[in-house]
Motif scaffolding. Structure first.
Motif, PDB file in Angstrom:
ATOM      1  N   VAL A  65       0.274  12.015  -8.915  1.00 27.80           N
ATOM      2  CA  VAL A  65       0.855  11.192  -7.857  1.00 27.80           C
ATOM      3  C   VAL A  65       1.922  12.034  -7.159  1.00 27.80           C
ATOM      4  O   VAL A  65       3.033  12.189  -7.654  1.00 27.80           O
ATOM      5  CB  VAL A  65       1.463   9.899  -8.429  1.00 27.80           C
ATOM      6  N   LYS A  66       1.569  12.565  -6.001  1.00 30.33           N
ATOM      7  CA  LYS A  66       2.403  13.559  -5.323  1.00 30.33           C
ATOM      8  C   LYS A  66       3.226  12.921  -4.204  1.00 30.33           C
ATOM      9  O   LYS A  66       2.672  12.245  -3.339  1.00 30.33           O
ATOM     10  CB  LYS A  66       1.508  14.675  -4.761  1.00 30.33           C
ATOM     11  N   THR A  67       4.504  13.146  -4.240  1.00 31.18           N
ATOM     12  CA  THR A  67       5.414  12.719  -3.177  1.00 31.18           C
ATOM     13  C   THR A  67       5.877  13.961  -2.423  1.00 31.18           C
ATOM     14  O   THR A  67       6.517  14.827  -3.014  1.00 31.18           O
ATOM     15  CB  THR A  67       6.639  11.984  -3.751  1.00 31.18           C
ATOM     16  N   PRO A  68       5.555  14.077  -1.141  1.00 35.56           N
ATOM     17  CA  PRO A  68       5.966  15.283  -0.411  1.00 35.56           C
ATOM     18  C   PRO A  68       7.447  15.269  -0.063  1.00 35.56           C
ATOM     19  O   PRO A  68       8.048  14.210   0.098  1.00 35.56           O
ATOM     20  CB  PRO A  68       5.112  15.231   0.857  1.00 35.56           C
ATOM     21  N   ALA A  69       8.023  16.454   0.033  1.00 34.56           N
ATOM     22  CA  ALA A  69       9.390  16.558   0.525  1.00 34.56           C
ATOM     23  C   ALA A  69       9.414  16.359   2.037  1.00 34.56           C
ATOM     24  O   ALA A  69      10.398  15.894   2.604  1.00 34.56           O
ATOM     25  CB  ALA A  69       9.978  17.921   0.163  1.00 34.56           C
ATOM     26  N   ARG A  70       8.315  16.722   2.689  1.00 34.78           N
ATOM     27  CA  ARG A  70       8.189  16.564   4.136  1.00 34.78           C
ATOM     28  C   ARG A  70       6.726  16.289   4.443  1.00 34.78           C
ATOM     29  O   ARG A  70       5.850  17.043   4.025  1.00 34.78           O
ATOM     30  CB  ARG A  70       8.656  17.831   4.863  1.00 34.78           C
ATOM     31  N   TRP A 177      -7.954   0.806  -8.590  1.00 33.25           N
ATOM     32  CA  TRP A 177      -6.773  -0.040  -8.769  1.00 33.25           C
ATOM     33  C   TRP A 177      -5.546   0.765  -9.176  1.00 33.25           C
ATOM     34  O   TRP A 177      -4.532   0.202  -9.564  1.00 33.25           O
ATOM     35  CB  TRP A 177      -7.078  -1.117  -9.810  1.00 33.25           C
ATOM     36  N   ARG A 178      -5.648   2.079  -9.092  1.00 30.75           N
ATOM     37  CA  ARG A 178      -4.510   2.908  -9.487  1.00 30.75           C
ATOM     38  C   ARG A 178      -4.076   3.863  -8.385  1.00 30.75           C
ATOM     39  O   ARG A 178      -3.428   4.867  -8.636  1.00 30.75           O
ATOM     40  CB  ARG A 178      -4.846   3.675 -10.757  1.00 30.75           C
ATOM     41  N   ILE A 179      -4.485   3.601  -7.159  1.00 29.04           N
ATOM     42  CA  ILE A 179      -4.057   4.413  -6.023  1.00 29.04           C
ATOM     43  C   ILE A 179      -2.839   3.740  -5.412  1.00 29.04           C
ATOM     44  O   ILE A 179      -2.954   2.749  -4.688  1.00 29.04           O
ATOM     45  CB  ILE A 179      -5.176   4.553  -4.979  1.00 29.04           C
ATOM     46  N   HIS A 180      -1.688   4.264  -5.732  1.00 32.14           N
ATOM     47  CA  HIS A 180      -0.441   3.691  -5.231  1.00 32.14           C
ATOM     48  C   HIS A 180       0.335   4.764  -4.482  1.00 32.14           C
ATOM     49  O   HIS A 180       0.407   5.915  -4.908  1.00 32.14           O
ATOM     50  CB  HIS A 180       0.413   3.152  -6.376  1.00 32.14           C
ATOM     51  N   VAL A 181       0.906   4.386  -3.372  1.00 31.39           N
ATOM     52  CA  VAL A 181       1.726   5.296  -2.578  1.00 31.39           C
ATOM     53  C   VAL A 181       3.087   4.649  -2.379  1.00 31.39           C
ATOM     54  O   VAL A 181       3.180   3.508  -1.918  1.00 31.39           O
ATOM     55  CB  VAL A 181       1.081   5.589  -1.205  1.00 31.39           C
ATOM     56  N   GLY A 182       4.135   5.376  -2.755  1.00 35.61           N
ATOM     57  CA  GLY A 182       5.477   4.845  -2.576  1.00 35.61           C
ATOM     58  C   GLY A 182       5.955   5.009  -1.146  1.00 35.61           C
ATOM     59  O   GLY A 182       6.187   6.127  -0.700  1.00 35.61           O
ATOM     60  N   ILE A 183       6.057   3.917  -0.409  1.00 37.14           N
ATOM     61  CA  ILE A 183       6.507   3.966   0.984  1.00 37.14           C
ATOM     62  C   ILE A 183       7.863   3.267   1.071  1.00 37.14           C
ATOM     63  O   ILE A 183       7.993   2.107   0.674  1.00 37.14           O
ATOM     64  CB  ILE A 183       5.497   3.273   1.922  1.00 37.14           C
ATOM     65  N   PRO A 184       8.879   3.950   1.555  1.00 32.45           N
ATOM     66  CA  PRO A 184      10.205   3.329   1.667  1.00 32.45           C
ATOM     67  C   PRO A 184      10.163   2.062   2.507  1.00 32.45           C
ATOM     68  O   PRO A 184       9.374   1.940   3.447  1.00 32.45           O
ATOM     69  CB  PRO A 184      11.046   4.422   2.349  1.00 32.45           C
ATOM     70  N   ALA A 185      11.046   1.123   2.179  1.00 32.58           N
ATOM     71  CA  ALA A 185      11.082  -0.155   2.897  1.00 32.58           C
ATOM     72  C   ALA A 185      11.309   0.034   4.393  1.00 32.58           C
ATOM     73  O   ALA A 185      10.708  -0.660   5.223  1.00 32.58           O
ATOM     74  CB  ALA A 185      12.178  -1.043   2.297  1.00 32.58           C
TER      75      ALA A 185
END
Length: 394
Positions: A65-70, A177-185
């Motif tokens: 689960v990769k969160t990019p810096a940019r 059911w396990r594809i989740h992406v953290g998107i800021p509010a």
């Protein structure tokens, strides 16, 4: 014992590289999946320390689960070509939640998407359009490769080619059911209000300079000093650069290239699905991009580009059109009949989009103006005796 340790280290790096470069490793590659599961604890420890990313190791799939810096254009799914592909992807995932994960046929989901996508003054998706049916086929094929969908009967090809007269039956895979992406509010609010995204988003406040450094090196085509000076400055210190290189070599088999204005990891040619492989030269569009980069490099050497700082340059859309028109007349016969006859405006748009995906060009705050990044100066193509030669030293 030494031989066993070497083999274990090689397997570990193979697993880490696959997790970085692939959206999902599925049971279709069972030997690799089992290696990832065996090394899951070590992989999680390494990625937590360097990037803060999380490893999912399931009996049927593995995913980092990769969160990019940019965020960059290169982060797109390899099979997605247009905005409609991502819109359809969202619709398909929505349909799975909406129906509780029941099996479905392509015609059923197509009818539901058409109905739901319609709005005031908007007829919604039109499945009589061949382009939209082909986009749907790309999405279904892509989700099959990711283990999100499992084809059980029929063919999506027949549905796409015959205007929906035939059908295909799908079930949901374990990865669905396990594809989740953290998107800021704040980002969700912006999307809900229809406000455009900033052209050059600042690096996120969360995460240390070093974590952003590793995230960018592993996930983006390059880390540019202009984007994140604080993270880039870590590479200016010889001892820190040596430590970063050592950590990368322990995690992967990739090399690190550092210039005054950018740094990037260099993947070997075998990494076909890597974020930043050696530039492909198998398609006419890739040839066109390389020819355009060569033209830009010649113009840079002649001091005929508008400097934007940090070895980057500005170029207007009108100039791109003129250059593409010239290159199409000179080399179009080598790019294939379709591209040789393609409208200049359309071809220029495709070249620009491809350069953005390769991390060679970006939009600016000025409409119709692009930023040419220093990585573009490393590329060129020359035809000699009908053969293509790539001058990049990657």
């Amino acid at each position: 014992m030494i031989t066993s340790d070497i083999a274990r280290s090689a397997d570990f790096r193979l697993c880490a590289e696959a997790l970085i470069d692939r959206p999902i490793v599925t049971a279709a590659d069972r030997p690799l999946l089992e290696k990832i599961r065996r090394h899951a604890n070590e992989l999680q420890a390494a990625f937590t320390r360097l990037t803060g990313w999380r490893v999912q190791a399931h009996p049927e799939f593995a995913r980092l689960v990769k969160t990019p810096a940019r965020a960059e254009a290169s982060h797109g799914l390899p099979w997605a070509r247009k905005k409609i592909d991502y819109a359809l992807l969202a619709w398909v995932l929505w349909y799975g939640e909406h129906t509780g994960g029941r099996k479905f046929t392509v015609s059923q989901i197509a009818d539901e998407i058409k109905l739901r996508s319609a709005g005031p003054g908007d007829a919604g998706l039109d499945w009589t359009s061949r382009d939209q049916r082909l986009a749907a086929r790309r999405v279904f094929r892509g989700l099959e490769e990711m283990g999100v969908l499992r084809l059980q009967d029929g063919s999506v090809d027949e549905w796409a080619d015959e205007n929906g007269k035939r059908d295909a039956l799908y079930a949901w895979g374990a990865a669905a059911w396990r594809i989740h992406v953290g998107i800021p509010a704040a980002e969700l609010e912006r999307l809900a209000e229809g406000r455009p995204a900033p052209v050059s988003p600042a690096p996120p406040a969360d995460g240390t300079d070093e974590i952003r450094l590793y995230r960018t090196l592993l996930l983006n085509p390059a880390l540019f000093r202009r984007d994140d000076p604080a993270a880039f400055r870590l590479l200016d210190a010889p001892e820190t650069r040596a430590r970063v290189l050592q950590n990368l070599k322990q995690l992967t088999s990739w090399e690190l290239e550092v210039t005054p204005e950018y740094a990037r990891v260099l993947r070997p040619a075998r990494s076909d699905d890597a974020v930043q492989t050696p530039i492909p030269v198998t398609s006419g569009l890739a040839h066109a991009v390389l020819c355009f980069c060569g033209l830009l490099r010649d113009r840079q050497a002649a001091d005929r580009l508008v400097l934007a700082g940090g070895e980057s340059y500005l170029i207007d859309e009108s100039r791109v059109w003129q250059d593409v028109d010239e290159l199409q007349k000179r080399f179009g016969i080598k790019w294939g009949k379709t591209m040789q006859q393609q409208k200049v405006s359309s071809l220029a748009e495709e070249i620009v989009d491809e350069m953005k995906a390769w991390g060679l060009m970006r939009d600016t705050d000025v409409p119709g103006q692009y930023l040419v990044l220093p990585t573009a100066a490393r590329l060129a193509a020359h035809y000699a005796g009908g053969a293509e030669k790539d001058d990049d030293s990657m």
